[in-house]
Design a protein around this motif. Structure first.
Motif, mmCIF file in Angstrom:
data_model
loop_
_atom_site.group_PDB
_atom_site.id
_atom_site.type_symbol
_atom_site.label_atom_id
_atom_site.label_comp_id
_atom_site.label_asym_id
_atom_site.label_seq_id
_atom_site.Cartn_x
_atom_site.Cartn_y
_atom_site.Cartn_z
ATOM 1 N N ALA A 254 -33.536 17.172 58.506
ATOM 2 C CA ALA A 254 -32.203 16.822 59.006
ATOM 3 C C ALA A 254 -31.133 17.657 58.316
ATOM 4 O O ALA A 254 -30.159 18.103 58.947
ATOM 5 N N SER A 255 -31.296 17.872 57.014
ATOM 6 C CA SER A 255 -30.357 18.714 56.280
ATOM 7 C C SER A 255 -30.410 20.148 56.789
ATOM 8 O O SER A 255 -29.372 20.812 56.931
ATOM 9 N N ALA A 256 -31.609 20.650 57.073
ATOM 10 C CA ALA A 256 -31.745 22.004 57.615
ATOM 11 C C ALA A 256 -31.002 22.126 58.934
ATOM 12 O O ALA A 256 -30.297 23.113 59.180
ATOM 13 N N LYS A 257 -31.149 21.127 59.796
ATOM 14 C CA LYS A 257 -30.449 21.137 61.091
ATOM 15 C C LYS A 257 -28.937 21.192 60.890
ATOM 16 O O LYS A 257 -28.238 21.976 61.542
ATOM 17 N N ALA A 258 -28.440 20.376 59.964
ATOM 18 C CA ALA A 258 -26.998 20.364 59.694
ATOM 19 C C ALA A 258 -26.524 21.710 59.159
ATOM 20 O O ALA A 258 -25.467 22.215 59.560
ATOM 21 N N HIS A 259 -27.301 22.315 58.251
ATOM 22 C CA HIS A 259 -26.937 23.627 57.711
ATOM 23 C C HIS A 259 -26.888 24.679 58.826
ATOM 24 O O HIS A 259 -25.962 25.509 58.878
ATOM 25 N N LEU A 260 -27.873 24.666 59.707
ATOM 26 C CA LEU A 260 -27.931 25.685 60.750
ATOM 27 C C LEU A 260 -26.806 25.511 61.770
ATOM 28 O O LEU A 260 -26.253 26.497 62.280
ATOM 29 N N LEU A 261 -26.437 24.268 62.067
ATOM 30 C CA LEU A 261 -25.300 24.041 62.956
ATOM 31 C C LEU A 261 -24.000 24.522 62.298
ATOM 32 O O LEU A 261 -23.119 25.075 62.975
ATOM 33 N N GLN A 262 -23.865 24.297 60.996
ATOM 34 C CA GLN A 262 -22.696 24.802 60.279
ATOM 35 C C GLN A 262 -22.681 26.326 60.277
ATOM 36 O O GLN A 262 -21.613 26.948 60.369
ATOM 37 N N MET A 263 -23.855 26.936 60.167
ATOM 38 C CA MET A 263 -23.941 28.397 60.219
ATOM 39 C C MET A 263 -23.377 28.924 61.534
ATOM 40 O O MET A 263 -22.603 29.885 61.563
ATOM 41 N N VAL A 264 -23.740 28.269 62.647
ATOM 42 C CA VAL A 264 -23.233 28.695 63.957
ATOM 43 C C VAL A 264 -21.724 28.520 64.025
ATOM 44 O O VAL A 264 -20.991 29.428 64.464
ATOM 45 N N ALA A 265 -21.228 27.362 63.590
ATOM 46 C CA ALA A 265 -19.786 27.087 63.650
ATOM 47 C C ALA A 265 -18.995 28.087 62.811
ATOM 48 O O ALA A 265 -17.940 28.587 63.238
ATOM 49 N N LEU A 266 -19.476 28.391 61.620
ATOM 50 C CA LEU A 266 -18.770 29.320 60.750
ATOM 51 C C LEU A 266 -18.845 30.752 61.271
ATOM 52 O O LEU A 266 -17.913 31.542 61.069
ATOM 53 N N ASN A 267 -19.933 31.100 61.936
ATOM 54 C CA ASN A 267 -19.997 32.410 62.580
ATOM 55 C C ASN A 267 -18.945 32.543 63.662
ATOM 56 O O ASN A 267 -18.294 33.592 63.793
ATOM 57 N N ARG A 268 -18.757 31.495 64.447
ATOM 58 C CA ARG A 268 -17.705 31.531 65.475
ATOM 59 C C ARG A 268 -16.332 31.683 64.811
ATOM 60 O O ARG A 268 -15.467 32.426 65.301
ATOM 61 N N ASP A 269 -16.126 30.968 63.717
ATOM 62 C CA ASP A 269 -14.866 31.078 62.986
ATOM 63 C C ASP A 269 -14.662 32.503 62.483
ATOM 64 O O ASP A 269 -13.557 33.061 62.576
ATOM 65 N N PHE A 270 -15.732 33.096 61.960
ATOM 66 C CA PHE A 270 -15.640 34.473 61.467
ATOM 67 C C PHE A 270 -15.226 35.429 62.577
ATOM 68 O O PHE A 270 -14.279 36.225 62.418
ATOM 69 N N TRP A 271 -15.904 35.371 63.732
ATOM 70 C CA TRP A 271 -15.613 36.330 64.793
ATOM 71 C C TRP A 271 -14.237 36.096 65.394
ATOM 72 O O TRP A 271 -13.565 37.050 65.815
ATOM 73 N N THR A 272 -13.773 34.847 65.429
ATOM 74 C CA THR A 272 -12.406 34.579 65.887
ATOM 75 C C THR A 272 -11.394 35.237 64.960
ATOM 76 O O THR A 272 -10.438 35.882 65.414
ATOM 77 N N LYS A 273 -11.611 35.085 63.655
ATOM 78 C CA LYS A 273 -10.676 35.653 62.682
ATOM 79 C C LYS A 273 -10.757 37.167 62.630
ATOM 80 O O LYS A 273 -9.735 37.859 62.567
ATOM 81 N N VAL A 274 -11.950 37.722 62.658
ATOM 82 C CA VAL A 274 -12.072 39.175 62.539
ATOM 83 C C VAL A 274 -11.526 39.863 63.794
ATOM 84 O O VAL A 274 -10.943 40.955 63.713
ATOM 85 N N ASP A 279 -5.527 45.325 60.841
ATOM 86 C CA ASP A 279 -5.634 46.379 59.832
ATOM 87 C C ASP A 279 -6.977 47.089 59.987
ATOM 88 O O ASP A 279 -7.785 46.758 60.844
ATOM 89 N N ASN A 280 -7.212 48.059 59.141
ATOM 90 C CA ASN A 280 -8.489 48.777 59.145
ATOM 91 C C ASN A 280 -8.724 49.297 57.736
ATOM 92 O O ASN A 280 -8.662 50.497 57.477
ATOM 93 N N GLN A 281 -9.017 48.360 56.821
ATOM 94 C CA GLN A 281 -9.083 48.689 55.404
ATOM 95 C C GLN A 281 -10.460 48.351 54.829
ATOM 96 O O GLN A 281 -10.755 47.203 54.527
ATOM 97 N N ALA A 282 -11.308 49.346 54.712
ATOM 98 C CA ALA A 282 -12.626 49.185 54.080
ATOM 99 C C ALA A 282 -13.329 47.928 54.573
ATOM 100 O O ALA A 282 -13.749 47.078 53.803
ATOM 101 N N GLU A 283 -13.491 47.820 55.890
ATOM 102 C CA GLU A 283 -13.966 46.588 56.506
ATOM 103 C C GLU A 283 -15.447 46.325 56.219
ATOM 104 O O GLU A 283 -16.263 47.240 56.173
ATOM 105 N N TRP A 284 -15.762 45.048 56.064
ATOM 106 C CA TRP A 284 -17.149 44.609 55.875
ATOM 107 C C TRP A 284 -17.872 44.636 57.216
ATOM 108 O O TRP A 284 -18.756 45.449 57.454
ATOM 109 N N ILE A 285 -17.478 43.750 58.127
ATOM 110 C CA ILE A 285 -17.939 43.815 59.515
ATOM 111 C C ILE A 285 -16.698 44.049 60.371
ATOM 112 O O ILE A 285 -15.786 43.228 60.372
ATOM 113 N N PRO A 286 -16.634 45.154 61.111
ATOM 114 C CA PRO A 286 -15.400 45.488 61.836
ATOM 115 C C PRO A 286 -15.345 44.833 63.210
ATOM 116 O O PRO A 286 -16.376 44.483 63.800
ATOM 117 N N ASN A 287 -14.117 44.673 63.711
ATOM 118 C CA ASN A 287 -13.964 44.331 65.120
ATOM 119 C C ASN A 287 -14.000 45.608 65.946
ATOM 120 O O ASN A 287 -14.241 46.706 65.405
#
Length: 390
Positions: A254-274, A279-287
């Motif tokens: 159950a904990s694994a399921k919760a972690h993986l769902l959080q992983m998906v949610a945070l990935n969406r947050d990342f791509w929304t923000k990126v 700017d274009n300054q030494a980017e980690w993952i670029p848009n």
């Protein structure tokens, strides 16, 4: 390829430092190491957003370092399989500890304890670090050895000539990426610990010792002897099968399921923000309008295609899509239901159906369409970019 490999490895190993203090923090890590730097920053009464992100990154790096130290101490220094934290070869230990059946369980518990300290951040910041300053105290002697540098550890994955690694500037979007990766790895730790291999390791090692009393054992003709404790492929295969037959811990799944769902949610947050960055300054993952500091050519639209893959992951975890099962057309396994109420993974039962039956139902099946589109866009490098993107 030279700069692509660091990106993949840093998908499991990331850190950042404040621009105003970047050189000082980089020098501190280079001189003192991950654990001492983390200890100092963690003692700060009110860390700045930059320091808070650095603490997160150092916890992540520390998760990797403690597994390196555990492997080195146990003599498990080769590439020991497909499990997380066991893929990089390490320097040979001159005096490995006696075989401990709880080695794997202890390793994943130690890693998870660090990963679970990584928390999402929302405050704006920009932080830079030189990748060549990263190193892992593999032999736990608090001294940087030549073979402990990040560039040396990733050398087996690249045939490029040695050269300096770049500096990378991390920002608010990357905090979501880091937290997502921590959730992913912590979820994988939960899945492994749900089927704790300690009992199987004990059984197999004790049996091999008794067999050896009868005479020399014929070496495995394919792989020979493998660590830990001289277990060869036959022994390790037996450990896997016996481990999967155990009654799993439902709290862990159950904990694994919760972690993986959080992983998906945070990935969406990342791509929304990126995607909102200008700017274009030494980017980690670029848009699509930026370039990567790592020299990686990220195709236009790669982020959107990756999010479609993660949509399928979430649908599987929530039981809205099913894993196809070979004996019934249109029926599949509800992964979400399995993680809620797990069962032993006995192979005959899942092939014939008695073990699969509680989780089988009719419904939409997951397909490889999203992953195939992602792979086509990335010209066959889907798995490598999946490691990079998380």
């Amino acid at each position: 390829m030279r700069h692509f490999i660091p990106a993949l490895s840093l998908a499991a190993l990331s850190l950042a430092a404040p621009p105003a203090q970047a050189e000082d923090l980089s020098q501190e890590i280079a001189a003192k190491g991950i654990a001492p730097t983390l200890s100092r920053l963690s003692a700060l009464p009110s860390p700045s957003p930059e320091e808070a992100f650095a603490i997160n990154g150092l916890h992540f790096l520390r998760a990797v370092e403690v597994t390196f130290q555990a492997r080195y101490a146990a003599g498990v220094t080769d590439r020991t399989g497909m499990l997380p934290f066991l893929q990089l070869p390490l320097p040979e230990s001159p005096s490995p500890a006696p075989f401990d059946p709880a080695f794997l369980s202890n390793l994943f518990r130690a890693a998870q304890a660090e990963l679970d300290q990584v928390a999402p951040l929302t405050t704006d910041f920009a932080l830079t670090i030189g990748l060549d300053d990263l190193w892992f105290d593999i032999n736990a002697n608090a001294l940087r050895e030549p073979e402990e540098g990040f560039a040396t550890l990733i050398a087996p994955f690249t045939a490029a000539s040695p050269g300096p690694l770049p500096k990378v500037t991390f920002d608010t979007a990357d905090a979501a990426w880091l937290a997502a990766y921590a959730h992913l790895l912590s979820g994988l730790c939960d899945l492994i610990l749900a089927y704790d291999p300690t009992e199987a390791m004990t059984k197999v090692a004790a049996t091999k010792a008794k067999l050896a009393e009868l005479g020399p054992l014929t070496p495995d003709p394919i792989f020979g002897d493998m660590n830990p404790g001289g277990l060869d492929f036959v022994d390790l295969f037996a450990v896997v099968i016996e481990t999967l037959r155990r009654e799993p811990d439902p709290a862990r799944t159950a904990s694994a399921k919760a972690h993986l769902l959080q992983m998906v949610a945070l990935n969406r947050d990342f791509w929304t923000k990126v995607n909102a960055e200008t700017d274009n300054q030494a980017e980690w993952i670029p848009n699509d309008r930026q370039t990567s500091a790592l020299g990686i050519a990220v195709p236009q639209g790669a982020g959107a295609e990756w999010l479609r893959v993660l949509d399928d992951v979430q649908a599987l975890l929530e039981g809205r899509k099913l894993i196809p099962w070979w004996r019934i057309e249109g029926a599949g396994i509800d992964l979400g239901a399995f993680l809620d109420k797990p069962a032993p993974l006995d192979i005959p039962g899942w092939v014939q159906g008695w073990s699969a039956l509680p989780y089988l139902k009719q419904g939409p099946l997951v397909t490889a369409e999203s992953l195939d589109r992602f792979d086509a866009l990335l010209q066959g490098n889907a798995m490598l970019f999946a490691l990079y993107f998380n």
